[in-house]
Design a protein around this motif. Structure first.
Motif, PDB file in Angstrom:
ATOM      1  N   ILE A   5     -10.387  -3.978   4.532  1.00 43.61           N
ATOM      2  CA  ILE A   5      -8.955  -3.538   4.317  1.00 43.61           C
ATOM      3  C   ILE A   5      -8.161  -4.446   5.038  1.00 43.61           C
ATOM      4  N   LEU A   6      -8.515  -4.867   6.313  1.00 46.29           N
ATOM      5  CA  LEU A   6      -7.570  -5.344   7.373  1.00 46.29           C
ATOM      6  C   LEU A   6      -7.456  -6.823   6.677  1.00 46.29           C
ATOM      7  N   LYS A   7      -8.629  -7.750   6.306  1.00 46.51           N
ATOM      8  CA  LYS A   7      -9.031  -8.772   5.633  1.00 46.51           C
ATOM      9  C   LYS A   7      -7.906  -8.847   4.583  1.00 46.51           C
ATOM     10  N   LEU A   8      -8.032  -8.017   3.690  1.00 48.07           N
ATOM     11  CA  LEU A   8      -7.328  -7.844   2.442  1.00 48.07           C
ATOM     12  C   LEU A   8      -5.901  -8.034   2.662  1.00 48.07           C
ATOM     13  N   LYS A   9      -5.234  -7.253   3.615  1.00 49.11           N
ATOM     14  CA  LYS A   9      -4.016  -7.559   3.879  1.00 49.11           C
ATOM     15  C   LYS A   9      -3.582  -8.565   4.459  1.00 49.11           C
ATOM     16  N   ASN A  10      -4.404  -9.175   5.144  1.00 47.23           N
ATOM     17  CA  ASN A  10      -3.869 -10.583   5.516  1.00 47.23           C
ATOM     18  C   ASN A  10      -4.032 -11.571   4.567  1.00 47.23           C
ATOM     19  N   GLU A  11      -4.956 -11.474   3.748  1.00 54.35           N
ATOM     20  CA  GLU A  11      -5.208 -12.326   2.421  1.00 54.35           C
ATOM     21  C   GLU A  11      -3.693 -12.298   1.576  1.00 54.35           C
ATOM     22  N   ILE A  12      -3.301 -10.966   1.332  1.00 52.00           N
ATOM     23  CA  ILE A  12      -2.430 -10.550   0.494  1.00 52.00           C
ATOM     24  C   ILE A  12      -1.063 -11.063   0.849  1.00 52.00           C
ATOM     25  N   ILE A  13      -1.019 -11.009   2.349  1.00 53.45           N
ATOM     26  CA  ILE A  13       0.314 -11.429   2.935  1.00 53.45           C
ATOM     27  C   ILE A  13       0.279 -12.849   2.964  1.00 53.45           C
ATOM     28  N   ALA A  14      -0.678 -13.833   2.903  1.00 51.50           N
ATOM     29  CA  ALA A  14      -0.816 -15.209   2.822  1.00 51.50           C
ATOM     30  C   ALA A  14      -0.436 -15.677   1.629  1.00 51.50           C
ATOM     31  N   VAL A  15      -1.265 -15.127   0.618  1.00 55.05           N
ATOM     32  CA  VAL A  15      -1.126 -15.605  -0.860  1.00 55.05           C
ATOM     33  C   VAL A  15       0.202 -15.314  -1.515  1.00 55.05           C
ATOM     34  N   LEU A  16       0.662 -14.106  -1.095  1.00 54.55           N
ATOM     35  CA  LEU A  16       1.865 -13.792  -1.751  1.00 54.55           C
ATOM     36  C   LEU A  16       3.093 -14.097  -1.098  1.00 54.55           C
ATOM     37  N   ASN A  17       3.073 -14.715   0.166  1.00 55.00           N
ATOM     38  CA  ASN A  17       4.168 -15.270   1.141  1.00 55.00           C
ATOM     39  C   ASN A  17       4.911 -13.941   1.356  1.00 55.00           C
ATOM     40  N   LEU A  18       4.446 -13.023   1.950  1.00 54.33           N
ATOM     41  CA  LEU A  18       5.235 -11.923   2.387  1.00 54.33           C
ATOM     42  C   LEU A  18       5.679 -12.228   3.766  1.00 54.33           C
ATOM     43  N   GLU A  19       6.623 -12.927   3.659  1.00 53.03           N
ATOM     44  CA  GLU A  19       7.210 -13.167   5.058  1.00 53.03           C
ATOM     45  C   GLU A  19       7.924 -11.926   5.769  1.00 53.03           C
ATOM     46  N   ASP A  20       7.592 -11.894   7.099  1.00 51.42           N
ATOM     47  CA  ASP A  20       8.016 -10.761   7.815  1.00 51.42           C
ATOM     48  C   ASP A  20       7.213  -9.544   7.746  1.00 51.42           C
ATOM     49  N   VAL A  21       6.115  -9.498   7.165  1.00 49.57           N
ATOM     50  CA  VAL A  21       5.268  -8.426   6.692  1.00 49.57           C
ATOM     51  C   VAL A  21       4.140  -8.755   7.524  1.00 49.57           C
ATOM     52  N   LYS A  22       3.655  -7.625   8.388  1.00 45.88           N
ATOM     53  CA  LYS A  22       2.486  -7.546   9.227  1.00 45.88           C
ATOM     54  C   LYS A  22       1.534  -6.583   8.428  1.00 45.88           C
ATOM     55  N   PRO A  23       0.006  -6.720   8.797  1.00 46.25           N
ATOM     56  CA  PRO A  23      -0.740  -5.960   8.219  1.00 46.25           C
ATOM     57  C   PRO A  23      -0.431  -4.417   8.571  1.00 46.25           C
ATOM     58  N   GLU A  24      -0.103  -4.012   9.576  1.00 39.38           N
ATOM     59  CA  GLU A  24       0.264  -2.661  10.077  1.00 39.38           C
ATOM     60  C   GLU A  24       1.374  -2.040   9.147  1.00 39.38           C
ATOM     61  N   ASP A  25       2.217  -3.048   8.469  1.00 42.78           N
ATOM     62  CA  ASP A  25       3.457  -2.560   7.763  1.00 42.78           C
ATOM     63  C   ASP A  25       2.792  -1.984   6.481  1.00 42.78           C
ATOM     64  N   ILE A  26       1.760  -2.438   6.207  1.00 43.06           N
ATOM     65  CA  ILE A  26       1.195  -2.167   4.774  1.00 43.06           C
ATOM     66  C   ILE A  26       0.187  -0.759   4.925  1.00 43.06           C
ATOM     67  N   ASP A  27       0.569   0.157   4.004  1.00 47.43           N
ATOM     68  CA  ASP A  27       0.011   1.362   4.058  1.00 47.43           C
ATOM     69  C   ASP A  27      -1.059   1.142   2.952  1.00 47.43           C
ATOM     70  N   GLU A  28      -2.439   1.162   3.445  1.00 49.68           N
ATOM     71  CA  GLU A  28      -3.550   0.670   2.432  1.00 49.68           C
ATOM     72  C   GLU A  28      -3.753   1.810   1.372  1.00 49.68           C
ATOM     73  N   ASN A  29      -3.015   3.128   1.170  1.00 46.66           N
ATOM     74  CA  ASN A  29      -3.045   3.981   0.408  1.00 46.66           C
ATOM     75  C   ASN A  29      -1.789   4.008  -0.551  1.00 46.66           C
ATOM     76  N   ALA A  30      -0.876   3.242  -0.165  1.00 44.77           N
ATOM     77  CA  ALA A  30       0.134   3.186  -1.132  1.00 44.77           C
ATOM     78  C   ALA A  30      -0.022   2.345  -2.319  1.00 44.77           C
ATOM     79  N   PRO A  31       0.778   2.735  -3.605  1.00 45.66           N
ATOM     80  CA  PRO A  31       0.791   1.766  -4.364  1.00 45.66           C
ATOM     81  C   PRO A  31       1.203   0.233  -4.424  1.00 45.66           C
ATOM     82  N   LEU A  32       0.576  -0.494  -4.877  1.00 43.24           N
ATOM     83  CA  LEU A  32       0.961  -2.072  -4.381  1.00 43.24           C
ATOM     84  C   LEU A  32       2.039  -2.560  -5.487  1.00 43.24           C
ATOM     85  N   PHE A  33       2.136  -2.045  -6.555  1.00 38.39           N
ATOM     86  CA  PHE A  33       3.187  -2.246  -7.604  1.00 38.39           C
ATOM     87  C   PHE A  33       3.993  -1.165  -7.655  1.00 38.39           C
TER      88      PHE A  33
END
Lengths: 85, 187
Positions: A5-33
């Motif tokens: 889950i942590l690896k995925l968060k980091n990969e998503i931040i990188a490939v989607l250029n989510l500037e200023d978003v940190k892994p801990e900001d992302i709720d793994e159970n929240a809808p992505l879209f």
């Protein structure tokens, strides 16, 4: 699973250029879209590429993405069950 | 035709563009997903339009006309490099969508809700005559009252933008090639 889950968060931040978003900001159970990260259709395509490139999973049916990308937890479960690399 | 605002900026690298964007405290996360050309154009439009009355109200009377000499070559090259390796072939959708120069027009239009005409011309050098002629022709459409006209050059060697907000004002003296050239050089 937590590690993936942590690896995925980091990969998503990188490939989607989510500037200023940190892994801990992302709720793994929240809808992505639709809310939360505010991802769009191009982001969905990038996630499909990510699944194939990093985990060897090819999503041939676009409708499958709707289920797989519901949340990061669901993505992680799908990857664990289907990954080829 | 009357020029109401002008922006002229050159940057040494892409980081400087991002730094200036951050300093403006703009909350538009999509900026970070754009290619260099779109970032440069969007940033210039933010500088030119900030403080505008009723900003973000939909406008069908605004046209966007951009020019440069290198098209979208910077992102085209990046995309080409990303698909070069046949054994590691994963075309990036987010790179691909920017492989047209006029995407910058679209980004500015989406951000500002401009629904007027949109053109992107590729020419060898900055040509004030072409800018004036194109803007004048655009004003032949009487529904257009304002034009955002820009020279936006984004390449490895050069990152520069010269953007003008031009309004159709029949009472004011016509713009001349010399005036535009002087503005381009002086700013």
């Amino acid at each position: 699973m937590d590690e993936l889950i942590l690896k995925l968060k980091n990969e998503i931040i990188a490939v989607l250029n989510l500037e200023d978003v940190k892994p801990e900001d992302i709720d793994e159970n929240a809808p992505l879209f639709g809310e939360g990260l505010g991802l769009d259709s191009i982001d969905a395509l990038e996630l499909i590429v990510l699944m194939e490139k990093e985990y060897g999973i090819k999503l041939n049916d676009p409708n499958q993405g709707k289920d797989v990308f519901k949340s990061i937890t669901i993505m992680a479960e799908f990857i664990t069950a289907n990954r080829t690399k | 035709m009357k020029i109401n605002n002008i922006i002229r900026h050159s940057f040494n690298n892409s980081s400087e563009i991002t730094e200036l964007y951050r300093s403006l405290k703009i909350d538009y996360p999509k900026f970070f997903k754009m290619d260099g050309l779109s970032k440069l154009g969007l940033l210039a439009s933010e500088l030119i339009l900030k403080g505008t009355e009723n900003r973000f109200s939909p406008r069908e009377d605004v046209a966007i006309i951009c020019f440069n000499s290198v098209s979208s070559l910077d992102i085209d090259t990046l995309y080409q490099e990303s698909i070069q390796n046949k054994d590691n072939y994963f075309p990036s959708p987010s790179l691909f969508v920017y492989t047209l120069p006029n995407i910058v027009n679209g980004e500015i239009a989406i951000r500002n809700k401009f629904f007027g005409e949109s053109f992107f011309y590729i020419c060898k050098i900055f040509d004030a005559r072409q800018v004036i002629d194109t803007v004048r022709k655009t004003f032949h459409d009487t529904t257009i009252t304002s034009v955002l006209a820009a020279w936006i050059e984004y390449s490895e060697e050069k990152k520069e933008v010269f953007m003008m907000w031009i309004e159709n004002d029949n009472d004011v003296m016509e713009l001349t090639e010399e005036q535009i050239n002087k503005l381009y050089i002086d700013y």
